[in-house]
Design an enzyme around this catalytic site. Structure first.
Site, PDB file in Angstrom:
ATOM      1  N   TYR A 173      27.171 -19.419  84.040  1.00 27.23           N
ATOM      2  CA  TYR A 173      27.375 -18.381  82.685  1.00 27.23           C
ATOM      3  C   TYR A 173      26.233 -17.687  82.557  1.00 27.23           C
ATOM      4  O   TYR A 173      26.537 -16.569  82.239  1.00 27.23           O
ATOM      5  CB  TYR A 173      27.501 -19.432  81.485  1.00 27.23           C
ATOM      6  CG  TYR A 173      27.528 -18.710  80.293  1.00 27.23           C
ATOM      7  CD1 TYR A 173      28.735 -18.303  79.813  1.00 27.23           C
ATOM      8  CD2 TYR A 173      26.435 -18.585  79.622  1.00 27.23           C
ATOM      9  CE1 TYR A 173      28.920 -17.426  78.762  1.00 27.23           C
ATOM     10  CE2 TYR A 173      26.727 -17.869  78.252  1.00 27.23           C
ATOM     11  CZ  TYR A 173      27.987 -17.421  77.784  1.00 27.23           C
ATOM     12  OH  TYR A 173      28.063 -16.626  76.904  1.00 27.23           O
ATOM     13  N   ARG A 220      15.410 -20.955  72.666  1.00 25.94           N
ATOM     14  CA  ARG A 220      14.802 -20.623  71.539  1.00 25.94           C
ATOM     15  C   ARG A 220      15.962 -20.477  70.420  1.00 25.94           C
ATOM     16  O   ARG A 220      15.417 -20.863  69.265  1.00 25.94           O
ATOM     17  CB  ARG A 220      14.179 -19.268  71.665  1.00 25.94           C
ATOM     18  CG  ARG A 220      13.627 -18.605  70.462  1.00 25.94           C
ATOM     19  CD  ARG A 220      13.472 -17.112  70.238  1.00 25.94           C
ATOM     20  NE  ARG A 220      14.681 -16.509  70.465  1.00 25.94           N
ATOM     21  CZ  ARG A 220      14.780 -15.391  70.859  1.00 25.94           C
ATOM     22  NH1 ARG A 220      13.738 -14.555  71.005  1.00 25.94           N
ATOM     23  NH2 ARG A 220      15.999 -14.843  70.764  1.00 25.94           N
ATOM     24  N   ARG A 230      27.968 -23.181  67.612  1.00 27.82           N
ATOM     25  CA  ARG A 230      28.467 -22.917  69.077  1.00 27.82           C
ATOM     26  C   ARG A 230      26.850 -23.408  69.704  1.00 27.82           C
ATOM     27  O   ARG A 230      25.967 -23.555  69.195  1.00 27.82           O
ATOM     28  CB  ARG A 230      28.473 -21.629  69.453  1.00 27.82           C
ATOM     29  CG  ARG A 230      27.359 -20.463  69.153  1.00 27.82           C
ATOM     30  CD  ARG A 230      27.473 -18.990  69.352  1.00 27.82           C
ATOM     31  NE  ARG A 230      26.604 -18.229  69.014  1.00 27.82           N
ATOM     32  CZ  ARG A 230      26.752 -17.195  68.417  1.00 27.82           C
ATOM     33  NH1 ARG A 230      27.783 -16.608  67.947  1.00 27.82           N
ATOM     34  NH2 ARG A 230      25.599 -16.429  67.779  1.00 27.82           N
ATOM     35  N   PHE A 290       9.734  -1.124  81.542  1.00 30.93           N
ATOM     36  CA  PHE A 290      11.024  -1.365  81.106  1.00 30.93           C
ATOM     37  C   PHE A 290      11.385  -2.888  81.457  1.00 30.93           C
ATOM     38  O   PHE A 290      11.868  -3.659  80.929  1.00 30.93           O
ATOM     39  CB  PHE A 290      12.119  -0.389  81.579  1.00 30.93           C
ATOM     40  CG  PHE A 290      13.500  -0.905  81.431  1.00 30.93           C
ATOM     41  CD1 PHE A 290      13.979  -0.925  80.060  1.00 30.93           C
ATOM     42  CD2 PHE A 290      14.139  -1.405  82.471  1.00 30.93           C
ATOM     43  CE1 PHE A 290      15.326  -1.540  79.958  1.00 30.93           C
ATOM     44  CE2 PHE A 290      15.501  -1.774  82.270  1.00 30.93           C
ATOM     45  CZ  PHE A 290      16.093  -1.795  80.962  1.00 30.93           C
TER      46      PHE A 290
HETATM   47 CA    CA Z   1      27.448 -13.892  73.707  1.00 28.75          CA
END
Ligand code: CA
Length: 385
Positions: A173, A220, A230, A290
């Protein structure tokens, strides 16, 4: 509130002011674009609203990268807004996620009333402006963005009706929603010819860059996600400690809750050295900043949430002034290595015999420290930042 907290720490207050001042300099190349292009104007304005921290690091990039990465970010943010809308029926959501990459080529396409926050609904409702801006990008960037968007959309669709159970599910995921971003960004850097071309082939390390950030946010955001009904904490891990993940919010700070938290922090920490290996290969100072600044914020966040029962009752964040200080101190690999060394050392100092999962944490932070100490010795400087 967090600005007030920084007042007691003069170095952080100074960093806040310095950052505010230097930001205006960074904006110069972007401001130029906005004058002539109303579509990009909308895009950069929206970027500021959806993520102030990413907006800052995107705007300091050379103009060509700044524009393509701003659009890459917004397009994926729009996709994520579809994924995150819990009111959207699953069948409609899956269809949108699978086809979203094609919408970037449909002039005038937009989507009303989707998104769980006003700023995301606004982004989707004005998506035609993003599409118009995207159409002006060089085809090499369009292709990279579209490929990443297609892979992410299909990965998200797979998980719409599927729980994150095993550690393999969790890694998969996170690969779909963050690893793919790391890989796509590396391809953009290489395509721009402003960065080491080898970086596009470092897929494992680029994936770790994404996973380190994503897993830190997932740890976190426990409380916020539970409130939104969720969770992304893998069941194979939390079920070792509780039969109901929400119970940690009712009984925070129990030994089992803390063990579960630290277990997931250990899992995230395992990516830290890969991130340093990735950052070491970058050549362009703006691309480096960045990439490096979000990683530095992530390890500082892990240090803040480590063994911290407040994770179960609120959204734990690093102080604004501290974040500003870290940001200003992230200019080279050596700077990052020093910060990682500092954070690993701070975590090690929090470990006692009674800290849950302490042996695993100790091994991980000592590995990070050893890696950093070697780099610092090579550069022949002191281990402090
Ligand atoms: Ca999402």
């Amino acid at each position: 509130m967090s600005v007030l907290k920084s007042i007691v720490k003069p170095s952080e207050l100074a960093a806040l002011f310095k950052l505010k001042f230097s930001k205006q300099h960074n904006h110069a190349n972007v401001l130029e674009i906005l004058e002539h292009d109303t579509n990009m104007k909308f895009c950069f304005k929206t970027l500021d609203k959806v993520s102030r921290s990413f907006a800052a690091v995107i705007k300091q990039l050379p103009q060509e990268l700044s524009i393509s990465i701003c659009l890459f970010y917004l397009i994926l943010r729009a996709l994520d807004s579809i994924e995150d809308d819990m009111e959207l029926p699953n069948d409609k959501k899956i269809k949108l996620l699978l086809n979203f990459h094609k919408k970037n080529y449909e002039n005038g396409w937009k989507l009303e009333n989707v998104g769980d926050k006003a700023v995301y609904r606004d982004l989707l409702a004005n998506y035609d402006l993003v599409i118009a801006a995207f159409s002006t990008l060089s085809p090499k960037y369009q292709k990279i963005i579209t490929d990443a968007c297609e892979k992410m959309g299909s990965g998200m669709a797979d998980f719409v009706a599927r729980e994150i159970v095993s550690l393999a599910d969790y890694n998969l995921y996170c690969h779909h929603v963050a690893g793919i971003v790391g890989i796509g960004l590396s391809q953009i850097f290489a395509a721009s010819e402003m960065e080491n071309p080898e970086i596009q082939f470092q897929e494992e390390l680029a994936n770790s860059m994404g996973l380190f950030l994503q897993k830190t946010n997932i740890v976190r955001d426990y409380k916020e996600d539970i409130e939104e009904n969720r969770s992304f904490w893998p069941k194979a891990i939390w079920s070792l400690y509780t039969s109901k993940l929400e119970s940690f919010a009712t009984f925070p700070g129990t030994a089992t809750a803390m063990a579960c938290l630290n277990h997931l922090i250990n899992d995230a920490l395992a990516h830290a050295i890969d991130c340093l290996d990735y950052l070491k290969q970058l050549k362009n100072e703006h691309v480096f900043k960045f990439c490096a600044i979000p990683q530095v914020m992530a390890i500082a966040t892990l240090c803040e949430v480590y063994n911290n029962p407040q994770v179960f009752t609120k959204n734990v964040k690093i102080r604004k002034g501290y974040a500003a200080k870290l940001m200003l101190n992230t200019n080279s690999v050596l700077d990052v290595v020093k910060i990682y060394h500092h954070m690993a050392h701070a975590m090690e100092a929090m470990i006692t015999q009674n800290t849950p999962k302490s042996i695993e944490t100790l091994v991980l932070v000592q590995e990070i420290k050893k890696y950093c100490a070697t780099e610092i010795a090579l550069a022949n400087t002191e281990p402090a930042f």
